[in-house]
Design a protein around this motif. Structure first.
Motif, PDB file in Angstrom:
ATOM      1  N   ARG A 553       0.815  -1.210   0.000  1.00 17.38           N
ATOM      2  CA  ARG A 553       0.000   0.000   0.000  1.00 17.38           C
ATOM      3  C   ARG A 553       0.852   1.265   0.000  1.00 17.38           C
ATOM      4  O   ARG A 553       0.419   2.314   0.466  1.00 17.38           O
ATOM      5  N   ARG A 555       1.744   3.192  -2.406  1.00 16.39           N
ATOM      6  CA  ARG A 555       1.197   4.296  -3.199  1.00 16.39           C
ATOM      7  C   ARG A 555       0.131   5.049  -2.400  1.00 16.39           C
ATOM      8  O   ARG A 555       0.010   6.275  -2.488  1.00 16.39           O
ATOM      9  N   GLU A 556      -0.647   4.288  -1.662  1.00 13.66           N
ATOM     10  CA  GLU A 556      -1.683   4.892  -0.819  1.00 13.66           C
ATOM     11  C   GLU A 556      -1.060   5.831   0.204  1.00 13.66           C
ATOM     12  O   GLU A 556      -1.523   6.942   0.423  1.00 13.66           O
ATOM     13  N   LEU A 559       0.187   8.866  -1.507  1.00 16.70           N
ATOM     14  CA  LEU A 559      -0.896   9.795  -1.821  1.00 16.70           C
ATOM     15  C   LEU A 559      -1.255  10.630  -0.591  1.00 16.70           C
ATOM     16  O   LEU A 559      -1.407  11.861  -0.680  1.00 16.70           O
ATOM     17  N   LEU A 560      -1.350   9.925   0.567  1.00 12.00           N
ATOM     18  CA  LEU A 560      -1.675  10.652   1.805  1.00 12.00           C
ATOM     19  C   LEU A 560      -0.644  11.735   2.062  1.00 12.00           C
ATOM     20  O   LEU A 560      -0.975  12.860   2.421  1.00 12.00           O
ATOM     21  N   LEU A 561       0.630  11.389   1.851  1.00 10.53           N
ATOM     22  CA  LEU A 561       1.691  12.367   2.091  1.00 10.53           C
ATOM     23  C   LEU A 561       1.635  13.474   1.040  1.00 10.53           C
ATOM     24  O   LEU A 561       1.835  14.647   1.347  1.00 10.53           O
ATOM     25  N   ALA A 562       1.341  13.076  -0.208  1.00 13.91           N
ATOM     26  CA  ALA A 562       1.319  14.055  -1.298  1.00 13.91           C
ATOM     27  C   ALA A 562       0.224  15.088  -1.083  1.00 13.91           C
ATOM     28  O   ALA A 562       0.399  16.258  -1.414  1.00 13.91           O
ATOM     29  N   VAL A 563      -0.894  14.668  -0.523  1.00 13.30           N
ATOM     30  CA  VAL A 563      -1.977  15.638  -0.321  1.00 13.30           C
ATOM     31  C   VAL A 563      -1.794  16.436   0.959  1.00 13.30           C
ATOM     32  O   VAL A 563      -2.680  17.149   1.389  1.00 13.30           O
ATOM     33  N   THR A 565      -0.903  15.254   4.071  1.00 10.81           N
ATOM     34  CA  THR A 565      -1.088  14.637   5.382  1.00 10.81           C
ATOM     35  C   THR A 565       0.280  14.550   6.048  1.00 10.81           C
ATOM     36  O   THR A 565       1.204  13.980   5.467  1.00 10.81           O
ATOM     37  N   PRO A 567       3.475  13.294   7.848  1.00  8.08           N
ATOM     38  CA  PRO A 567       3.929  11.899   7.978  1.00  8.08           C
ATOM     39  C   PRO A 567       3.509  11.287   9.310  1.00  8.08           C
ATOM     40  O   PRO A 567       3.159  10.117   9.382  1.00  8.08           O
ATOM     41  N   THR A 653       8.190  10.577  -0.603  1.00  2.00           N
ATOM     42  CA  THR A 653       6.823  10.491  -1.113  1.00  2.00           C
ATOM     43  C   THR A 653       6.827  10.061  -2.579  1.00  2.00           C
ATOM     44  O   THR A 653       5.981   9.266  -3.007  1.00  2.00           O
ATOM     45  N   SER A 654       7.817  10.559  -3.323  1.00  2.00           N
ATOM     46  CA  SER A 654       7.900  10.192  -4.740  1.00  2.00           C
ATOM     47  C   SER A 654       8.085   8.696  -4.883  1.00  2.00           C
ATOM     48  O   SER A 654       7.428   8.052  -5.712  1.00  2.00           O
ATOM     49  N   LEU A 657       4.906   6.971  -4.025  1.00  2.00           N
ATOM     50  CA  LEU A 657       3.910   7.119  -5.094  1.00  2.00           C
ATOM     51  C   LEU A 657       4.244   6.229  -6.285  1.00  2.00           C
ATOM     52  O   LEU A 657       3.367   5.660  -6.926  1.00  2.00           O
ATOM     53  N   ALA A 658       5.549   6.120  -6.541  1.00  2.00           N
ATOM     54  CA  ALA A 658       5.979   5.309  -7.691  1.00  2.00           C
ATOM     55  C   ALA A 658       5.962   3.831  -7.353  1.00  2.00           C
ATOM     56  O   ALA A 658       6.150   2.986  -8.224  1.00  2.00           O
TER      57      ALA A 658
END
Lengths: 1133, 233
Positions: A553, A555-556, A559-563, A565, A567, A653-654, A657-658
């Protein structure tokens, strides 16, 4: 939406993934709670067993001598609700009258109706006067049933100590032939015994009156069973108040003298039924006399075999078998002769002086017997100067100086004497008979008390073992009636004389049983220890599965970090999710824990019965254990989840996400740094392993065990680090099928942390299983060496009835061994005899915590001989190092007595170490501290503590004879020697055991525990293989695209599976090899030094089985993952 | 340039390799005014996504500066940077990254989880409005598995807008969609950014999408060409 909603949604959505993690938490919780439940269940079961054996009794009064049963009635009358019943409890042997079956260590309970009622024996099965009721355990041993006849051998307590000169040694054993009227089950009254043990006693129940009649001690008992008295202290107080001088074995006899014509001097003599006043009585009596203002005179009277002129010809006149009194001269007691008696001088009565033609100033000799502790009679001669000759009247005609002795005082003629030592009746002439007829036991010679005690009661020679006086005379003050003085003295004496000082010991049996039921072994701790690896495996599996879940999970999370949230919040969300999963798993683990505990207890009752020796262990579920275990398991699960989340910290985060794997994001420098750190750790671990291995070669005992684990851990680290390095090395892929295998190996390096976590899990489990297997003990030939566990003694014998002669001496053998064909062989076999004070079995065979361990008295010859192996000693001098047994002769300023114990007994059962004190009570009820100065290693002495015979006799003078024999028979003739000894000492209930068998009986317990540990380690290994399967499944799912590509390139499904399985094989075989190799290397020093038999075949078989199971699980996982069409995976890729 | 826009100056990014460091971005500079959009094009591996991640504060530059709404986000501590990103930046990726366990509405609300003070009710009202705006009012309670590719991406756009960001970043937002859905999504994205007065930065291979933006520039060998103004912009 709230965070809670997201957490719940995630828990539900990933339910299948979480189910595996929850299973890990479940296993951890089940193992932890289960272990606690096992501990509680064992304690509760022991408590139930202990209480059942006591049949509702709370206290007991026990004595090594007999006392009047009236005391029971007097005590019962003191408290309205108290129930007190008297009984005669003896130890002995039993034999079938019809067959060869024998049984030792039989408890013989002779009691009356009140006792049977108290212990709940139904009136219809109480023993009749001509029969016996036995319990099932004894019936099984003797193959006896109701209607059969059995023989019971007992040695009733002697009135006069058997090892004193006046004690009888010739007929201590009584054989009772009785018919069995009923067989009781080993439950309820059939399990009655005052000492706690999980093993059923072998008991015979007899009618008290009949036994008292047979041993000629009417109304005499040695035990009071008590219920309904609030405390031991209260009972002691009651006993103190009720006891009469007779209950203390004392009498106060009035005597009268005629010191002058027409005058009378009255006095009373305090005497003991033992003939000699015990030291505690002497102290109390003198203090009582001082308090009461009563004048005293101490007396020591002895029997001289001969009184003669010094240097006289052998045929010169002599006086045979004369009473000699050593008297303390003190007013108002009329003096024997005017003035003080100087040391070394004697006063003769005129009858004796005339016989010897002796006058004042002449030198005379007296010859008398002295009895050595081993029963050997020795004749001693002392010279004296005649200070005076006095008429046979007044104080010199005092028969009261001689205590009454059955068989002498009541003899009509001297030639009717029946003393326990040999006398030459031919030496008794008519003059002697006339004297006896006229004056009876009136002494013929008087010496000072100091002289007498130097002759017959010297402390340094052990002659004062039973006391230093035969009587204390008390007189009235001027103008006072003797009766008043005696009454005052008696009252004060009883006040000064606690019941325990004369051997009436109050035992809070219920309290002791409950204390003992807490167990010598902390089973909760033990099973937590045993289950620790299972718990650790479950935690590691949980970490593995949580990490797999988080990676799945990523990527999930990205995503949370990217938006935006934070850490911390993202981690908290995952932690909460993990906690919810762990909570569910832990809660489900509660019923599983009950099942686990039930299984463990079933194992202890059946498969591992050798460790506990009882089938009476039942499951007791404790809510507190379950709550504590669940919370602890949850905490472990949360820590595992937190550790899993650590992996997120280092990832950007990258990358998340990747969906990039952590290892793939490391650059060359980071990889090089990792390799450098790995190399560094390898060097450090290698050095630590070498140091620990070297140390373990040079040490012993607990230090060696600690170094073993340190060496094992370090070796495991070295091997795993090496494997980790090897898996990251790239090599060219060969063409053909080998290339596919190598490709699988290379894949293992891709998710390196995942691979190494799994491999480590398997390696640790393997280490444990192999190390434990290699530690199984079998007593080998080394144990038979002089410096081994047997001390070089091939045989060990125990007798139900103590031997009153020392079988190590020729005189003792003459008394004990019948002449016959075996006698020569027995005479040529060195034997060492040890005294034994009965007590709790302090070995691992007893589950109850020993509160008063049995004690052995080691004779000087064995101390001088030395031998046996020691785990540790407090030796400080070269002599003590050369022979640590000499430590038993050392002294401590604080009065503690040096003692040895087996390492296992002292450390694991008594929970002490070198220098620790074990407090016991001596025969006078005083506390004695036994200080551990040596720890024997794997010895035959695991049931007792050992002290020197000298200290033994000082503190436990009332314990008669020798009960333990060490036989130094050559191995080739040991079997024959055992038979000869059992035959020769059959009437003593002698049971000879090969020493190796004795050690093996202790090792059965140890080995059974090791089996338990190994089995639970095996379960941990199973979890390791499950982890492997999970990793394989995850790897295959992650790489379906790659695998589909292989399929697209023309490889068959079997080829693809080969790639997957080679990766799994690397983890499984690598883990097994690392664990096994580390265990073998770590156990090597121990195996070499102890020449242990390591069961390599079964270990290799076990490892092969684990490898097969692991590969099977991996194969199943790979097959499941590859079952879906690969082409679709190729499309999505 | 207005202080509320996006200003990038001399941005460089290097990665360590066996030999010389790999320089992905070499002094990239550009600016975008609020309510305007910029498309960045370029061949694969030219550093487009790296640039987007740096502008989006998901990665730090080796050197150079990024100012968003007048502030430098890289001076902030990690937690403050996350809060800044949550309040200021909205992301739309080629992959929608919808949480499969959550409904469309819940996925839109995901960025609000980071805001403690936010009223759950207000956030839900905003989310429903955004879903209505992207044409998914009726699908609010559907799970991602029940939505088409285009619908999922529209949910992702709504998610990016939930906190009313001043900077909207889109990484190949139409890369997984067919032509019809792609233009629909592109129009939606650009229109939403414009209406919100947000800066829109799109990284794409699609010339059709780039053509809809106010300006287009190309990233080649780590350097950015001057933005070309779209006719009529």
């Amino acid at each position: 939406m709230r965070r809670r909603t997201l957490i719940l949604r995630s828990v539900r959505y990933y339910a299948r993934t979480h189910a595996a993690a929850a299973a890990g938490a479940l296993v951890g919780c089940a193992a932890l709670c289960g272990a606690l439940l096992v501990g509680t269940s064992v304690s509760a079961s022991l408590r139930a067993v202990a209480l059942e054996r006591l049949c509702g009794l709370e206290h007991a009064v026990e004595s090594s001598r007999l006392f009047d049963a009236r005391l029971a009635r007097d005590l019962a009358a003191r408290w309205p609700n108290a129930e007190v019943a008297a009984a005669l409890l003896l130890r002995g042997g039993a034999q079938s009258a019809a067959g060869p079956q024998r049984s030792g260590k039989v408890q013989i309970v002779a009691a009356g109706a009140d006792f049977w009622r108290l212990v709940g024996l139904p009136s219809e099965v109480t023993p009749p006067s001509d029969g016996a009721v036995i319990n099932q355990a004894l019936a099984d041993e003797l193959h006896a049933a109701a209607g059969d006849e059995i023989l019971l051998r007992v040695a009733p307590p002697a009135v006069i100590p058997s090892e004193s000169l006046m004690g009888r040694r010739d007929a201590p054993i009584q054989t009772l032939r009785v018919r069995v009227t009923a067989v009781l089950p080993d439950r309820g009254p059939g399990a009655f015994e005052l000492s706690p043990s999980q093993r059923p006693p072998r008991s015979a129940f007899l009618d008290l009156a009949e036994i008292q009649r047979r041993i000629r001690r009417p109304d005499q008992v040695n035990t009071l069973a008590v219920r309904g008295v609030a405390s031991a202290e209260e009972l002691r107080g009651g006993l103190h108040a009720c006891a009469t001088p007779a209950d203390h074995g004392l009498r106060i006899a009035p005597h009268a003298l005629a010191p002058a014509e027409g005058a009378t001097f009255e006095y009373a003599a305090l005497e003991s039924e033992q003939m000699v006043l015990p030291a505690a009585v002497e102290r109390a009596a003198l203090e009582a006399a001082r308090q009461a203002g009563v004048p005293t005179s101490r007396v020591l009277t002895y029997l001289a075999n001969t009184i003669r002129r010094a240097g006289a010809a052998p045929d010169a006149a002599s006086v045979p078998y004369s009473i000699v009194s050593a008297v303390e001269t003190a007013p108002p007691f009329p003096p024997i002769a005017p003035g003080e008696l100087p040391i070394g001088q004697a006063v003769l009565n005129d009858w004796t002086a005339e016989r010897l033609a002796a006058r004042p100033g002449d030198a005379i000799e007296i010859t008398y017997y002295m009895l050595d502790p081993g029963g050997r009679l020795r004749t001693e001669t002392r010279a004296l100067i005649v200070a005076a000759v006095v008429p046979l009247s007044a104080a010199a005609a005092d028969r009261g100086l001689t205590p009454a002795y059955p068989g002498i005082n009541d003899a009509r003629r001297m030639s009717d004497w029946d003393p326990p030592f040999p006398i030459d009746y031919r030496r008794i002439g008519s003059d002697d008979e006339e004297y006896w007829d006229a004056h009876g036991t009136t002494p013929k010679l008087f010496i000072s008390l100091q002289t007498g005690q130097a002759f017959w009661a010297a402390e340094e020679h052990g002659a004062a073992r039973f006391g230093r006086l035969t009587s204390i005379r008390i007189a009235a003050r001027a103008g006072e009636a003797l009766a008043a003085a005696v009454a005052r003295f008696e009252k004060q004496l009883l006040a000064e004389l606690p019941a325990e000082s004369t051997g009436l010991l109050v035992r809070p049996v219920r309290e002791s049983a409950l204390a003992g039921a807490r167990g010598a072994t902390d089973f909760a701790g033990l099973f937590i220890g045993f289950s620790m690896f299972l718990i650790a495996s479950a935690a590691l599996l949980l970490v593995l599965l949580q990490r797999l879940s988080i990676e799945q999970r990523s990527r999930e999370v990205g995503l949370l970090l990217a938006v935006g949230t934070p850490p911390r919040v993202a981690r908290r969300l995952l932690l909460a999710e993990g906690a919810a999963v762990a909570a569910v798993g832990s809660l489900l683990g509660v019923p599983a824990a009950v099942g686990y505990a039930w299984l463990m207890l079933a194992g202890l009752r059946t498969l591992w019965r050798g460790a506990v020796g009882t089938s009476r262990l039942g499951l007791h579920v404790s809510a507190a254990d379950l709550a504590f275990g669940t919370v602890a398991a949850l905490a472990v699960a949360l820590l595992a989840t937190l550790w899993s989340l650590r992996a997120l910290r280092a990832r950007s985060t990258s990358d998340l996400l990747a969906g990039r794997a952590p290892e793939t994001t490391l650059d060359r420098h980071q990889l090089a740094a990792r390799a450098y750190r790995r190399g560094l750790w390898r060097i450090v671990s290698g050095a630590a392993a070498i140091a620990a291995l070297s140390g373990s070669m040079l040490t012993d005992g607990a230090t060696r065990a600690g170094l073993f684990f340190a060496a094992g851990g370090a070796l495991l680290a070295v091997l795993l680090l090496t494997l980790a390095g090897r898996t990251q090395q790239r090599s060219t892929l060969p063409s053909g099928r080998g290339g596919l295998t190598r490709l699988g190996f290379r894949n293992a390096a891709r998710r390196h942390d995942r691979t190494m976590l799994t491999t480590s899990l398997i390696a640790c489990a393997t280490f444990l299983v192999v190390a434990v297997g290699a530690s199984r003990h079998q007593p080998g030939a080394d144990a038979l060496r002089r410096d081994g566990g047997t001390g070089g003694f091939a045989l060990l014998a125990e007798t139900d009835v103590p031997l009153l002669y020392d079988p190590s001496t020729p005189e003792g053998r003459d008394e004990l061994f019948p002449s016959g064909p075996d006698r020569a062989a027995l005479d040529s076999t060195p034997i060492y005899a040890l005294r034994r004070r009965p007590g709790d079995d302090a070995s691992c065979l007893n589950l109850f915590r020993p509160t008063a361990p049995a004690i052995l008295g080691v004779p000087p010859a064995l101390i001088a001989r030395g031998g046996f192996s020691f785990a540790a000693t407090r030796a400080t001098t070269p002599g003590q190092r050369a022979n640590p047994w000499t430590l038993l002769d050392s002294t401590f300023a604080d009065g503690a007595i040096p003692a040895f114990g087996d390492y296992n007994t002292v450390v694991w059962l008594l929970h002490l170490g070198l220098g620790g004190d074990v407090t016991v009570r001596d025969d006078a009820g005083r506390e004695v501290r036994l200080r551990i100065v040596g720890l024997l290693s794997g010895s035959i002495f695991q049931s007792e503590l050992l002290v020197s015979e000298r200290n033994f006799l000082t503190r436990f003078p009332q314990q008669p004879g020798y009960s333990v024999l060490l036989i130094d028979a050559p191995a080739a003739t040991a079997g024959a020697a055992a038979g000869q000894l059992e035959n020769a000492l059959g009437s003593y209930g002698c049971d000879v055991t090969p020493s190796l068998d004795r050690i093996a009986s202790y090792l059965v317990v140890e080995n059974t525990y090791l089996s338990t540990f190994q089995m639970l380690g095996g379960l941990g290994l199973l979890l390791g293989t499950l982890g492997t399967a999970a990793v394989v499944l995850r790897n295959v799912l992650e790489r379906r695209g790659e695998l589909a590509l292989l399929a697209a390139c023309g490889y068959t499904r079997a080829d693809v599976r080969r790639v997957v399985l080679s990766e799994s094989a690397l983890m499984i075989v690598g883990g097994l090899a690392c664990g096994a190799l580390a265990a073998v290397l770590a156990t090597l020093p121990n195996a070499i030094s102890n020449a242990r038999h390591v069961p390599w075949a079964s270990l290799l078989g076990l490892l092969a089985l684990v490898a097969a199971a692991g590969l099977g699980a991996a194969w199943a996982a790979a097959s499941a993952a590859l079952r879906a069409p690969l082409l679709s995976a190729l499309r999505t890729n | 340039m207005s202080a509320a826009g996006l200003l990038v100056r001399d941005l460089t990014r290097e990665y360590a390799t066996r030999g010389e460091p790999l320089r992905v971005l070499r002094g990239v500079s550009f600016s975008v005014e609020p309510g305007r959009s910029l498309a960045i094009m370029g061949p694969s591996g030219c550093g487009k996504s790296t640039l987007l991640h740096i502008v989006g504060t998901l990665a730090a530059p080796t050197s150079g500066s990024v100012r968003i709404a007048g502030g430098d986000p890289f001076v902030l501590a990690e937690s403050d940077l996350a809060r800044f990103r949550n309040a200021t930046i909205g992301f739309v990726f080629q992959e929608h990254y919808l949480l499969p366990q959550c409904t469309a509405l819940e996925n839109v609300l995901i960025p609000t989880l980071a805001q403690r003070a936010s009223s759950a009710h207000d956030a839900e009202v905003r989310a429903r409005a955004l879903l209505a705006r992207v044409g998914l009012a009726e699908r609010a309670d559907h799970f991602p598995a029940e939505l088409s590719g285009g619908e999922r991406q529209r949910v992702a756009i709504a998610r990016a807008l939930i906190n009313a960001p001043t900077l909207l970043l889109a990484d190949e937002p139409t890369g997984n969609l067919d032509e019809e859905f792609a233009s629909e999504i592109a129009a939606l994205l650009i229109g939403a950014a414009r209406d919100a007065g947000a800066v829109l930065l799109i990284v794409t291979h699609s010339r059709a999408l780039a053509a809809l933006c106010d300006a287009v520039c190309e990233l080649r060998r780590g350097r950015l060409t001057e933005p070309g103004q779209r006719a009529g912009a």
